[in-house]
Enzyme design. Structure first.
Site, PDB file in Angstrom:
ATOM      1  N   GLY A  89      -4.397 -77.355  28.338  1.00 35.35           N
ATOM      2  CA  GLY A  89      -5.375 -76.505  29.024  1.00 35.35           C
ATOM      3  C   GLY A  89      -6.779 -76.781  28.561  1.00 35.35           C
ATOM      4  O   GLY A  89      -7.044 -77.793  27.912  1.00 35.35           O
ATOM      5  N   ASN A  90      -7.689 -75.901  28.922  1.00 32.24           N
ATOM      6  CA  ASN A  90      -9.070 -76.045  28.464  1.00 32.24           C
ATOM      7  C   ASN A  90      -9.670 -74.668  28.216  1.00 32.24           C
ATOM      8  O   ASN A  90      -9.027 -73.649  28.462  1.00 32.24           O
ATOM      9  CB  ASN A  90      -9.888 -76.854  29.479  1.00 32.24           C
ATOM     10  CG  ASN A  90      -9.935 -76.174  30.827  1.00 32.24           C
ATOM     11  OD1 ASN A  90     -10.536 -75.107  30.968  1.00 32.24           O
ATOM     12  ND2 ASN A  90      -9.269 -76.764  31.820  1.00 32.24           N
ATOM     13  N   LYS A  91     -10.909 -74.648  27.748  1.00 33.65           N
ATOM     14  CA  LYS A  91     -11.499 -73.397  27.263  1.00 33.65           C
ATOM     15  C   LYS A  91     -12.192 -72.568  28.334  1.00 33.65           C
ATOM     16  O   LYS A  91     -12.816 -71.552  28.030  1.00 33.65           O
ATOM     17  CB  LYS A  91     -12.525 -73.716  26.171  1.00 33.65           C
ATOM     18  CG  LYS A  91     -11.918 -74.198  24.886  1.00 33.65           C
ATOM     19  CD  LYS A  91     -13.029 -74.352  23.867  1.00 33.65           C
ATOM     20  CE  LYS A  91     -12.501 -74.660  22.485  1.00 33.65           C
ATOM     21  NZ  LYS A  91     -13.605 -74.850  21.531  1.00 33.65           N
TER      22      LYS A  91
END
Ligand code: C5P
Length: 398
Positions: A201-203
């Protein structure tokens, strides 16, 4: 903001206290102007105590201050809640026989009227005609809510909730330059499964996309928000589609694209996904000290949308985002211009996420470049920046 709250003589007059409370707690200055009959239902002392302003109905006191004109001229926003059938008739015919009537004739501020009365009175042809006259003059008249009325009867006629009245009033201060436009906005960060419990995923928090959705709605747009892992939204001002990974996000974008006037791709989409997603939780004991995940590229959803828009000769305005670790404003601007070209979108918004900046925060700093060659920089809350992005969208739509 300087707000005038007109209160007229109906049983719902006591609900004005909630409106005053909410407005003053939000830091606004509230001048209450009741009619004589409103004071049969609620005392001037209560209204004064809550609003911290002297409450008067009389045209002929303190005439030296030219109060009847001054209140209207000073107001930045006027709310009438509750508005009786009798008040609607007086306002529609421009009667100025009390302080409230004078205030309304002397003002240039936007006016929101929230009627409350028995269903028969609301539906009477005289009231219907008065409401139509006021609306044709640019006065915003809310439809009353349906439900239990003062007696045993139920039907349309109840005063809407205080927060609904306040939201509708503040909307009057926002330009409706996206009225009738359909906007599809993606927000959040996609998650690509590794196994049933793990993902890549990412932030991205989705805050910027959410701010754009709310701002676009306030400016009159019909909004569909496609949210990747930003929670669930119901009863919001937009239609909400929840997605998890890039494939689902692409499907949702494709479904909604043809009807959209604007596509805003604020979501951080994973560029790669795991080719073979394990159907059971991977166990360290079985795998050992190293794991090799074979990643394959996801389609570039924005580029695919731009290609389709041009193939189908749609006139959809497209906005792309770029989260870059640029280091300097000049580099960010250069990267933004390059990405604008490679993506083929109309507007590109780039932000510098070096050292964990911007993700999850309420403020941001962006470079905005457009296909027509303009470049601007904005810094502030994500709500402020959302409106600047929408300004550029409005220009592109024109
Ligand atoms: O290439 P990059 O990921 O920096 O591009 C960011 C922009 O492209 C964003 O608007 C994002 O929503 C969109 N994007 C996309 N499909 C991808 C990756 C990014 O639409 N696979």
């Amino acid at each position: 903001m300087r707000i005038v709250l007109g209160v007229t003589g109906g049983i719902a007059a006591y609900k004005a206290t909630t409106i005053i409370r909410q407005l003053t707690e939000a830091g606004h200055s509230v001048q209450v102007v009741p009619t004589q009959n409103a004071l049969r239902f609620i005392g001037a002392t209560t209204l004064e105590a809550l609003s911290h302003h002297i409450v008067d109905t009389d045209l002929y006191s303190d005439v030296a201050d030219v109060k009847h004109v001054q209140i209207g001229q000073n107001a930045e926003l006027i709310i009438i809640a509750p508005a009786t059938a009798s008040f609607l008739a007086r306002y529609a015919s421009g009667l100025a026989d009390d302080l409230l009537g004078n205030t309304l004739l002397a003002t240039k501020a936007p006016v929101l009227v929230a009627p409350a009365m028995h269903t028969e009175m609301w539906q009477h042809p005289a009231t219907v005609a008065n409401v139509a006259t006021l609306r044709a003059r640019g006065v915003a008249v809310l439809d009353p809510a349906s439900g239990r009325l003062t007696g045993q009867d139920t039907g349309p006629g109840r005063l809407p909730e205080a927060d609904e009245i306040i939201a509708a009033a503040f909307k009057l201060l926002v330009p409706q330059d996206l009225a009738g436009r359909k906007i599809v906005i993606t927000a959040g960060g996609t998650q690509e499964a590794i196994d049933p419990v793990r993902y890549i995923g990412n932030k991205s928090s989705g805050k910027q996309g959410l701010a754009i959705a709310r701002a676009a709605n306030a400016r009159g747009a019909q909004v569909t928000l496609i949210g990747a892992n930003i929670g669930e939204f119901s009863g919001e001002v937009f239609d909400f589609v929840s997605v998890v990974n890039a494939a689902e996000l692409q499907e949702a974008v494709e479904t909604h694209l043809s009807a959209a006037d604007v596509l805003v791709m604020a979501a951080a989409v994973s560029d790669y996904r795991v080719q073979e997603v394990s159907d059971h939780k991977l166990k360290r004991g079985e795998i050992g000290d190293e794991i090799n995940l074979h990643l394959v590229a996801n389609p570039d959803i924005l580029r695919a949308a731009v290609t389709r828009i041009s193939a189908e000769k749609l006139s959809t305005v497209t906005v792309g985002f770029a989260a870059e670790t640029a280091g300097s404003h000049q580099t960010l601007l250069t990267l933004a211009k390059t990405k604008l070209t490679t993506k083929g979108c109309d507007i590109l918004v780039a932000n510098d996420v070096s050292a964990g900046a911007i993700f999850g925060q309420d403020t941001t700093s962006v470079a905005l470049v457009t296909r027509s060659g303009s470049s601007e920089s904005f810094e502030g809350t994500k709500t402020f920046v959302a409106d600047r992005i929408l300004d550029a969208v409005v220009t592109a739509l024109a």
